[in-house]
Design a protein around this motif. Structure first.
Motif: not given
Length: 146
Positions: A57-58, A61-64, A52-53, A36-40
């Protein structure tokens, strides 16, 4: 409506299983959140870490950490923006773009193989229904929350 929702859910399960099975053969193997992150990142080149976070929905720090793993795999790169040296933008690498293209092709092949077993009229009806579902989802996203 609940009966229809249950029937659609059950009918969609085979499509979802076929869709996800193609992703499981991807190299490197990615979690659904990583994918999902790559598609975003592909849809929003230069998105920052906060954006991105929010989209996944994160917490930041979790997105990092998620982006750390994708960067280590050579799929995503971080760069400082030219307008704000403290802000980091995210962009797919050529390897990340290639991986997403290969995944899209694997999914296309898997779905094509299944559709060979479906009569043409029913395949067209499926497409019409999926398009209507997509439009309803897009309309729902534009309705402001109370």
């Amino acid at each position: 409506m609940r009966v229809l929702a249950r029937q659609v859910s059950e009918a969609a399960e085979a499509l979802i299983v076929t869709w996800n099975a193609a992703a499981q053969s991807a190299v490197p193997r990615l979690s659904s959140l990583q994918l999902e992150a790559l598609l975003i990142a592909r849809r929003s080149p230069g998105i920052n870490l906060t954006g991105m976070a929010e989209r996944i929905g994160a917490a930041p720090p979790a997105a990092s950490r998620l982006c750390d793993r994708l960067e280590a795999a050579g799929l995503l790169e971080r760069r400082r923006t030219s307008t704000n040296r403290r802000e980091i933008e995210l962009k797919l690498t050529p390897h990340g773009q290639h991986m997403l293209e290969a995944l899209a092709e694997r999914r296309l092949v898997a779905i094509s193989q299944v559709l060979l077993q479906v009569p043409a009229a029913q395949g067209e009806a499926l497409l019409v229904g999926l398009r209507a579902f997509t439009e309803a989802v897009n309309v729902e996203k534009t309705i402001p929350e109370p």
